[in-house]
Design an enzyme around this catalytic site. Structure first.
Site, mmCIF file in Angstrom:
data_model
loop_
_atom_site.group_PDB
_atom_site.id
_atom_site.type_symbol
_atom_site.label_atom_id
_atom_site.label_comp_id
_atom_site.label_asym_id
_atom_site.label_seq_id
_atom_site.Cartn_x
_atom_site.Cartn_y
_atom_site.Cartn_z
ATOM 1 N N GLY A 40 16.128 -1.687 -36.614
ATOM 2 C CA GLY A 40 15.849 -0.988 -35.365
ATOM 3 C C GLY A 40 15.746 0.506 -35.564
ATOM 4 O O GLY A 40 15.207 1.215 -34.712
ATOM 5 N N HIS A 440 1.980 -0.164 -0.943
ATOM 6 C CA HIS A 440 2.775 0.710 -0.080
ATOM 7 C C HIS A 440 3.994 -0.062 0.420
ATOM 8 O O HIS A 440 3.880 -1.231 0.776
ATOM 9 C CB HIS A 440 1.933 1.167 1.118
ATOM 10 C CG HIS A 440 2.710 1.958 2.118
ATOM 11 N ND1 HIS A 440 3.000 3.289 1.957
ATOM 12 C CD2 HIS A 440 3.274 1.582 3.308
ATOM 13 C CE1 HIS A 440 3.697 3.719 3.002
ATOM 14 N NE2 HIS A 440 3.878 2.702 3.836
#
Length: 461
Positions: A40, A440
């Protein structure tokens, strides 16, 4: 492992290396990864991921302190620094285990130890000698130290010490206001430290659009940070528990005494001990020189990620790994990376994100531009969230309608920027964006309005 012959060997298991390895395995290549510390890499273990966990704790704490603004009651608010750090480390540990699982699932061989080139098609790892036709260097980078300002791990920190503090410094000086410096400044400021930021450039977050940078600075200062720009650290004197720092700005010097200093002045590539000496690999200012396909000057040797130069971003490293491997494998329709389509994100408060050209850079490149702006205060979702501090800025080519750049500061803009990145990748014009229907109520409506604003059609501002 007894089997040491591979199609491809990758030195480094960070976000560039492990992604390249998985993609190579998917394409049927016998693949090995050499990692000397933690799978990682810095990003997962000491950078991108654990810092976001710290910043999330700071965000929750900040919101708790403002509970009354939401009609809520919270008493005795506080934090346990050791538990904040422990959560951050646990998040990193969980993801590191995930990377290990993914490599095993894809049958990628993992060799623990330091890897180095040992002749054409050879990689030495301890007593083992691996062979492969293709070798990818993905050794990453480390924090840069300046002469006279070297970190000591106690009073002068790099990102590693700043991520696992044993105490919360009451007074903190952060040298450098790029993403790393500002994120740590934001974290410690939220927890109550008296934070001063010193930046050698004339503005904070200097890679960002000037307008966004100015907006962010006002917000940081409103939160209590002290920011010194066009400033340099001339000297540091340490006592047992304090650091006295001499800072020069605009011809005047001042002494600042703090409990801790964080150095965030860039990175240097990990080019040492890679066996590059007798190869045609070219190193320029600690970074390996590559072409558009990530090839070095040495046949069969490639470099990706921070080692291969800016921008120093995990997602750039991962994408380079995929491009490099797919080119090696002969995949059709492989595209080299377009640097203008790489988004940048800073997870401070408020967040900052951008992709493409700033207004100034677009003009300097000879474009005639149309610029749109929309403030968060004009957005219903932002008001409902109580996150009205922010703005979105768009830059278009006035002649063609091409989206040249997008720049954002405010709540969750590190998530919103992906919309503009996809638009740029698809070579979307202003007309396409204007005709798109945004849901929205969402923060994403600010993106639509900023496009409309560039052409004098903004509805809510």
């Amino acid at each position: 492992m007894s089997d040491t012959n591979f199609d491809i060997v990758i030195i480094g298991g960070g976000p560039g290396g492990y992604v390249a390895a998985i993609r190579a395995a998917q394409l049927g290549m016998k693949t090995a990864v050499v990692e000397r510390e933690h799978l990682g890499g810095i990003c997962l273990n000491w950078g991108c991921i654990p810092t976001k966990a710290l910043l999330r704790s700071a965000e929750v704490f900040r919101n708790m302190k403002h509970a009354a603004a939401y009609g809520l009651a919270a008493e005795g608010i506080g934090f346990d620094l050791s538990k904040v750090v422990a959560r951050s480390r646990a998040v990193a540990g969980q993801l590191q285990a995930g990377v290990k699982h993914l490599l095993k699932k894809n049958k990628v061989a993992v060799f623990e130890g330091h890897g180095a080139l040992a002749g054409r098609g050879k990689v030495a790892v301890g007593d083992a000698m691996l062979s492969a036709k293709h070798i990818i260097l993905a050794s990453g980078a480390r924090a840069r130290a300046l002469p006279g300002l070297e970190p000591d791990g106690k009073l002068v920190w790099t990102y590693k010490e700043a991520m696992v503090p044993d105490v919360l410094p009451k007074r903190l000086l952060v040298i450098g206001s790029g993403a790393i410096g500002i994120e740590f400044a934001s974290f410690y400021n939220a927890l109550g430290a008296d934070v001063t930021v010193v930046e050698v450039m004339e503005r904070v977050l200097p890679v960002e659009d000037e307008e966004i940078s100015a907006f962010a600075r006002k917000s940081f200062e409103k939160q209590g940070m002290k920011i010194l720009t066009s400033a340099t650290v001339k000297a540091m004197a340490k006592t047992a528990n304090e650091v006295n720092v001499t800072v020069e700005a605009f011809g005047r010097t001042q002494d600042i005494t703090v409990d801790r200093v964080i150095l965030a002045v860039g990175i240097v590539g990990n080019v040492e001990n890679l066996g590059l000496e007798n190869t045609k690999v070219v190193v320029d200012r600690t970074h390996v020189v590559v072409n558009q396909w990530l090839e070095t000057g040495e046949p069969g040797v490639y470099a990706i990620g921070d080692l291969a130069g800016p921008p120093w971003l995990a997602h750039k490293a991962s994408h380079e790994g995929v491009v490099c491997v797919e080119k090696i494998a002969g995949v059709n329709d492989v595209h080299p990376i377009n640097a203008r389509n790489i988004p940048g994100c800073t997870y401070c408060h408020p967040q900052v994100a951008s992709v493409g050209l700033s207004e100034a850079k677009a003009k300097a490149d000879g474009f005639q531009v149309k610029v749109g702006r929309f403030p968060f205060i004009g957005n219903g979702k932002a008001i409902a969230l109580g996150e009205t501090e922010g703005m979105v800025k768009t830059v278009f080519d006035a002649k063609t309608g091409e989206l040249l750049g997008a720049h954002m500061v405010g709540a969750e803009v590190t998530e919103l920027i992906q919309g503009y990145m996809v638009a740029k990748t698809l070579e979307t014009t202003e007309a396409d964006l204007m005709h798109a229907i945004f849901p929205h109520p969402t923060l994403s409506e600010t993106m639509h309005e900023a496009v409309l604003s560039a052409y004098g059609q903004a509805i809510h501002f």
